[in-house]
Design a protein around this motif. Structure first.
Motif, short mmCIF file in Angstrom:
data_model
loop_
_atom_site.label_atom_id
_atom_site.label_comp_id
_atom_site.label_asym_id
_atom_site.label_seq_id
_atom_site.Cartn_x
_atom_site.Cartn_y
_atom_site.Cartn_z
N ASN A 158 -20.19 20.50 -36.02
CA ASN A 158 -20.71 21.06 -34.77
C ASN A 158 -19.64 20.94 -33.71
O ASN A 158 -18.93 19.93 -33.63
CB ASN A 158 -21.97 20.33 -34.31
N GLY A 159 -19.53 21.96 -32.86
CA GLY A 159 -18.50 21.92 -31.83
C GLY A 159 -18.71 22.95 -30.76
O GLY A 159 -19.60 23.80 -30.83
N ARG A 160 -17.87 22.88 -29.77
CA ARG A 160 -17.93 23.83 -28.66
C ARG A 160 -16.61 23.78 -27.91
O ARG A 160 -16.00 22.72 -27.75
CB ARG A 160 -19.07 23.50 -27.72
N VAL A 161 -16.16 24.94 -27.46
CA VAL A 161 -15.00 25.05 -26.58
C VAL A 161 -15.45 25.82 -25.35
O VAL A 161 -15.95 26.93 -25.45
CB VAL A 161 -13.82 25.78 -27.26
N ASP A 162 -15.28 25.20 -24.18
CA ASP A 162 -15.67 25.85 -22.94
C ASP A 162 -14.67 25.47 -21.87
O ASP A 162 -14.32 24.29 -21.71
CB ASP A 162 -17.08 25.41 -22.51
N GLY A 163 -14.20 26.46 -21.13
CA GLY A 163 -13.24 26.17 -20.08
C GLY A 163 -11.84 26.63 -20.43
O GLY A 163 -11.61 27.31 -21.43
N PRO A 164 -10.87 26.22 -19.62
CA PRO A 164 -9.51 26.77 -19.74
C PRO A 164 -8.67 26.12 -20.83
O PRO A 164 -7.58 26.60 -21.11
CB PRO A 164 -8.91 26.47 -18.37
N PHE A 165 -9.11 25.03 -21.39
CA PHE A 165 -8.24 24.35 -22.33
C PHE A 165 -8.88 24.29 -23.71
O PHE A 165 -10.07 24.45 -23.89
CB PHE A 165 -7.91 22.93 -21.86
N GLY A 166 -8.04 24.04 -24.66
CA GLY A 166 -8.48 23.88 -26.04
C GLY A 166 -7.34 23.27 -26.82
O GLY A 166 -6.28 22.98 -26.28
N LEU A 167 -7.56 23.05 -28.09
CA LEU A 167 -6.51 22.55 -28.95
C LEU A 167 -5.86 23.71 -29.68
O LEU A 167 -6.48 24.76 -29.88
CB LEU A 167 -7.08 21.55 -29.96
N PRO A 168 -4.60 23.55 -30.11
CA PRO A 168 -3.99 24.61 -30.91
C PRO A 168 -4.82 24.83 -32.18
O PRO A 168 -4.99 23.93 -32.98
CB PRO A 168 -2.60 24.04 -31.24
N MET A 169 -5.33 26.03 -32.34
CA MET A 169 -6.18 26.32 -33.48
C MET A 169 -6.13 27.81 -33.77
O MET A 169 -5.81 28.61 -32.88
CB MET A 169 -7.62 25.89 -33.20
N PRO A 170 -6.42 28.21 -35.00
CA PRO A 170 -6.48 29.65 -35.30
C PRO A 170 -7.51 30.35 -34.43
O PRO A 170 -8.49 29.76 -34.00
CB PRO A 170 -6.88 29.66 -36.79
N HIS A 171 -7.27 31.63 -34.22
CA HIS A 171 -8.16 32.42 -33.36
C HIS A 171 -9.59 32.41 -33.89
O HIS A 171 -10.55 32.42 -33.11
CB HIS A 171 -7.65 33.85 -33.25
N LEU A 172 -9.74 32.37 -35.21
CA LEU A 172 -11.08 32.38 -35.81
C LEU A 172 -11.89 31.18 -35.36
O LEU A 172 -13.06 31.31 -34.96
CB LEU A 172 -10.96 32.41 -37.33
N LEU A 173 -11.29 29.99 -35.39
CA LEU A 173 -12.01 28.79 -34.96
C LEU A 173 -12.36 28.85 -33.48
O LEU A 173 -13.46 28.48 -33.08
CB LEU A 173 -11.17 27.54 -35.25
N ASP A 174 -11.41 29.30 -32.67
CA ASP A 174 -11.67 29.38 -31.23
C ASP A 174 -12.80 30.36 -30.96
O ASP A 174 -13.64 30.13 -30.08
CB ASP A 174 -10.40 29.83 -30.52
N GLU A 175 -12.86 31.46 -31.72
CA GLU A 175 -13.91 32.45 -31.52
C GLU A 175 -15.28 31.91 -31.88
O GLU A 175 -16.28 32.18 -31.21
CB GLU A 175 -13.59 33.70 -32.35
N VAL A 176 -15.34 31.12 -32.96
CA VAL A 176 -16.62 30.56 -33.39
C VAL A 176 -17.10 29.49 -32.42
O VAL A 176 -18.30 29.39 -32.10
CB VAL A 176 -16.50 29.99 -34.82
N LEU A 177 -16.17 28.67 -31.93
CA LEU A 177 -16.55 27.52 -31.11
C LEU A 177 -16.77 27.87 -29.64
O LEU A 177 -17.45 27.13 -28.93
CB LEU A 177 -15.48 26.43 -31.21
N ARG A 178 -16.18 28.96 -29.17
CA ARG A 178 -16.29 29.29 -27.74
C ARG A 178 -17.60 30.04 -27.49
O ARG A 178 -17.62 31.26 -27.34
CB ARG A 178 -15.08 30.10 -27.28
N THR A 179 -18.70 29.29 -27.46
CA THR A 179 -20.03 29.84 -27.26
C THR A 179 -20.74 29.07 -26.16
O THR A 179 -20.36 27.94 -25.84
CB THR A 179 -20.85 29.74 -28.56
N PRO A 180 -21.80 29.65 -25.56
CA PRO A 180 -22.54 28.94 -24.51
C PRO A 180 -23.21 27.66 -25.01
O PRO A 180 -23.36 26.70 -24.25
CB PRO A 180 -23.58 29.96 -24.05
#
Length: 418
Positions: A267-289
């Motif tokens: 389980n995870g979430r990315v919100d805001g201006p920062f994140g970790l270096p990761m493939p676009h696929l992971l960022d797309e899945v995790l960047r949700t409300p």
């Protein structure tokens, strides 16, 4: 005439311990520095690069970095960070383990006192080095409030928010020492030629092949990830970002993929201006409300090629089981190999779940007004559903361990009798 104990002291003396620790630290510092440079950290303000490099090494050995904020009486800041750059950790593990084992080679059995003395010398030098790192790994940054409402309020009241990081010295020394002990134990378990105390020699036939197979499995995933990353960088560009991932967090990604291929859920979430270096696929899945579910099904919704993770897991884990069986005495039966593999793979997945989790957050508010302009707060976290991951590891270990034992039957192994 030399005294009898002098040769042992020379073989495991303080100079050798210092050389082992220095080699490990240099490799880790250089790996972290190159990764940070590739990630664009060369432009950090206030000559903060050295401090950030030291903090990266501290977190790589399990140390604790504390974030702090100061925005004046009318403002409030909150921040936290928990992450291990496993590429830096792996570089240190391999280097220190090699130095630790180098002075124990050509020995069949070593006394517990001798092993403890050699380990203690390295540990003392290691703790001294960690103290130096902890006092280097601290810095403070000033944050721009932007041109919107929060920026106007900050300019009106003369607010200059700052965020900095320091290290928790006692916790860093504690976890850093535990990390080093783990390196020693792993080195003794994996190396077939490393001497053991006479009382534990009888356990090596069941433990060492399994430990060796798991290390081979983890390193195979890292090598495979590096090859894929280089191919992608050569064909699609983003060379600097790719090298940043390789030098800082490649094991974080590929070992995560290993558990997902087994059937684990994160389980995870990315919100805001920062994140970790990761493939676009992971960022797309995790960047949700809301909190996102990261598993084979959710990833396949965006890219069906993720099902190949199951195939890669099957091939590499079966190969590891085969290696374990080949390195084990022939008298060990197939069901025993299955049990050994299940235990080893479960412990490996547990380790991944503990070291690959991520948590980071930062928030700023003025007069109770928070993040109106955007970009002043964010959260990133990634954590496993532990019992699901361990359950799948047990199942995969039993099946692949049994099949690996069957595949290894035609191979001549030590301990065979007519």
């Amino acid at each position: 005439m030399a005294r009898p104990g002098r040769s042992a002291f020379a073989r495991h003396g303080w100079v050798q311990a210092l050389a082992t620790v220095l080699a490990g630290l240099i490799v880790m510092v250089v790996t972290a520095a190159l990764g940070l440079l590739a990630a664009g950290a060369a432009g950090l303000p206030g000559n903060a690069f050295v401090s950030v490099d030291a903090a990266t090494v501290v977190t790589a050995v399990g140390g604790t970095v504390k974030l702090s904020g100061d925005a004046g009486a009318i403002a409030d800041t909150k921040a936290g960070l928990t992450v291990m750059p496993l590429s830096v950790s792996l570089a240190g593990v391999l280097t220190i383990a090699a130095g630790f084992l180098r002075h124990l080679r050509h020995r069949a059995v070593a006394g517990a006192r001798e092993l403890a003395g050699w380990s203690a010398r390295i540990a003392v030098v290691w703790l001294v080095a960690l103290v130096g790192l902890t006092f280097t790994a601290r810095h403070t940054f000033t944050i721009s409030l932007g041109n919107g409402m929060i920026g106007d309020i900050g300019e009106l009241f003369g607010v200059a928010p700052k965020v900095g990081f320091t290290t928790d010295v006692p916790l860093t020394l504690l976890f850093g020492l535990l990390w080093l002990v783990g390196v020693f134990v792993l080195a003794l378990l994996v190396s077939r030629g490393a001497p053991l105390p006479a009382r534990v020699v009888r356990f090596q036939e069941s433990v060492r092949p399994a430990a060796y197979a798991m290390v081979v499995l983890l390193l195979a995933y890292v090598v495979l990830g590096i090859v894929i990353g280089l191919v992608v960088a050569a064909s699609r560009g983003h060379t600097a970002e790719t090298f940043a991932v390789i030098l800082l967090g490649m094991p974080n990604l590929v070992w995560l993929a290993l558990t997902i291929g087994l059937g684990a859920t994160w389980n995870g979430r990315v919100d805001g201006p920062f994140g970790l270096p990761m493939p676009h696929l992971l960022d797309e899945v995790l960047r949700t409300p809301d909190v996102a579910t990261l598993d084979l099904r959710s990833l396949a919704h965006y890219d069906g090629r993720v099902w190949w993770l199951v195939v890669v897991d099957a091939v590499l884990i079966l190969a590891a089981a085969f290696v374990m069986a080949v390195r084990s005495p022939a008298r060990i039966r197939a069901w025993q190999h299955a049990l050994h593999m299940a235990v080893a793979l479960t412990l490996t997945v547990l380790m991944i779940c503990l070291v690959a989790r991520v948590y980071a957050h930062f928030g700023l508010s003025l007069l109770g007004i928070g993040d109106i302009d955007g970009g002043l707060s964010g959260v990133l976290f990634l954590k496993p559903r532990l019992w699901t991951a361990l359950g799948w590891a047990v199942l995969w270990g039993l099946v692949t361990g049994f099949l690996g034992a069957l595949l290894a039957r035609p191979v001549h192994r030590r301990g065979e009798v007519a």
